[in-house]
Design an enzyme around this catalytic site. Structure first.
Site, short mmCIF file in Angstrom:
data_model
loop_
_atom_site.label_atom_id
_atom_site.label_comp_id
_atom_site.label_asym_id
_atom_site.label_seq_id
_atom_site.Cartn_x
_atom_site.Cartn_y
_atom_site.Cartn_z
N LYS A 57 1.69 -3.07 6.65
CA LYS A 57 2.07 -3.36 5.27
C LYS A 57 3.59 -3.27 5.09
O LYS A 57 4.19 -4.06 4.37
CB LYS A 57 1.35 -2.39 4.32
CG LYS A 57 -0.11 -2.72 4.12
CD LYS A 57 -0.30 -4.10 3.46
CE LYS A 57 -1.73 -4.38 3.12
NZ LYS A 57 -1.90 -5.69 2.44
N SER B 58 0.82 -1.21 0.00
CA SER B 58 0.00 0.00 0.00
C SER B 58 0.85 1.25 0.00
O SER B 58 1.98 1.27 0.53
CB SER B 58 -0.89 0.00 1.24
OG SER B 58 -1.54 1.24 1.40
N TYR C 264 -2.18 0.38 10.04
CA TYR C 264 -2.33 -0.28 8.75
C TYR C 264 -1.07 -0.11 7.90
O TYR C 264 -0.53 -1.08 7.36
CB TYR C 264 -3.54 0.27 8.01
CG TYR C 264 -3.61 -0.18 6.57
CD1 TYR C 264 -3.91 -1.50 6.25
CD2 TYR C 264 -3.35 0.71 5.53
CE1 TYR C 264 -3.96 -1.92 4.93
CE2 TYR C 264 -3.40 0.30 4.21
CZ TYR C 264 -3.70 -1.02 3.91
OH TYR C 264 -3.74 -1.43 2.60
#
Length: 325
Positions: free
Chosen positions: A145, A117, A141
């Site tokens: 990643k 991402s 998040y």
């Protein structure tokens, strides 16, 4: 040649499954359906319902279908929610990736394309994001990643002298929109396109969060890329891993130009034929003015390019959503 798609019943994963089939590769899907939909999996594609945290299930699926490699899409993708649920986010995205790699090693599977991402960059203060930019994720998040990318890197080092050395690449993408199949559409409760579509279908006025940013029209500017282009890049990456061609550890799948939220809203009204004036509401904390990436390296290696106009992206997403009613 068979490739396992984790999260293959989700919006992006299901498009990758279709792109693999179109390329003559045989997909297999694992998905726990926490955000995916079994009906998104094409008929005839083997489907194992369960979590990637179940090592036995992952290994058995790899062995049962003589899997060549893994396209790892499964994960918890909501950056804002991850701030309130960091432990859940790390369990799904970090532990999940570790388990997939462990099962791959046990089954002798040595190729993986990881869906990463743009969140690994945080909120960079540059006009164009390149792969070598410092990684400063601003949410659990994004951190998860980035750790996933580190896991791939470290496992590749650890297995370099083994019978099945790991070959890998990570694809970092931004705002994925549109549809390449009327049977598959974005069901996220957090993404801009489905939020606008749901508002229009319910007779509500879509919202713009802030119009006083340092951009030409005052609204956020972001990368928006069509899901079919994203899926195609995953397939080319898988093929490149299989043939042994050189491949970078990570690629940005960026648009190079970006689009503003107001441009998106104008296209929504134009394409749907539903006239509206978006409601302006206060900014959301932490939203930067602009995040746009180049896709130059991916264009060189993965045949990456933006094949769809803004109106085409909106139209394909709108038609798929309406077909689901």
């Amino acid at each position: 040649m068979t490739w396992l798609v984790t999260g293959g019943a989700g919006y992006i994963g299901a498009h990758i499954v279709r792109a693999l089939g179109d390329a003559g590769l045989s997909p297999v899907v694992i998905d726990d359906l926490s955000s995916g939909h079994e009906e998104f999996v094409p008929a005839g594609v083997p489907f194992a319902r369960g979590t990637i945290l179940d090592r036995d299930l992952v290994e058995q699926t790899l062995r049962a279908h003589d899997v060549e490699g893994v396209i790892h899409v499964a994960g918890f993708k909501y950056a804002g929610v991850s701030v309130a649920r960091p432990l859940h986010t790390f369990a799904q995205n970090v532990e999940g990736t570790r388990v997939v790699l462990e099962a791959m090693e046990a089954a002798g599977v040595s190729k993986i394309v990881f869906s990463s991402s743009a969140a690994v960059y945080g909120t960079p203060d540059v006009d164009l994001v390149t792969e070598d930019l410092p990684k400063r994720p601003a949410s659990p998040y994004g951190e998860s990643k980035l750790i996933g990318e580190w896991l791939l890197r470290d496992q590749a080092v650890a297995t370099a002298g083994s019978e099945h050395p790991l070959r890998h690449t990570s694809l970092r993408y931004f705002n994925v929109v549109g549809s390449a199949d009327p049977a598959v559409y974005d069901t996220s409760p957090h993404n801009l396109f489905p939020l606008v579509f749901e508002a229009l279908l319910e007779g509500r006025t879509p919202r713009i969060y802030g119009d006083d940013y340092a951009t030409p029209d005052g609204t956020n500017v972001r990368d928006y890329v069509h899901v079919a282009d994203i899926a195609a890049a995953h397939v080319v990456a898988a093929q490149r891993l299989t043939t042994g061609e050189p491949i970078e550890p990570a690629y940005n799948l960026g648009s190079h130009n970006g689009l503003s939220v107001r441009q998106i809203m104008d296209a929504m009204a134009r394409v749907t034929g539903i006239g509206f004036t978006a409601e302006i509401t206060p900014r959301r904390p932490g939203d930067p003015d602009r995040i746009v990436a180049t896709g130059d390296v991916a264009a060189r290696d993965l045949d990456w390019r933006n094949r769809y106009t803004l109106d085409e992206m909106v139209r394909s997403g709108w038609e798929a959503r309406r077909a689901a009613r």
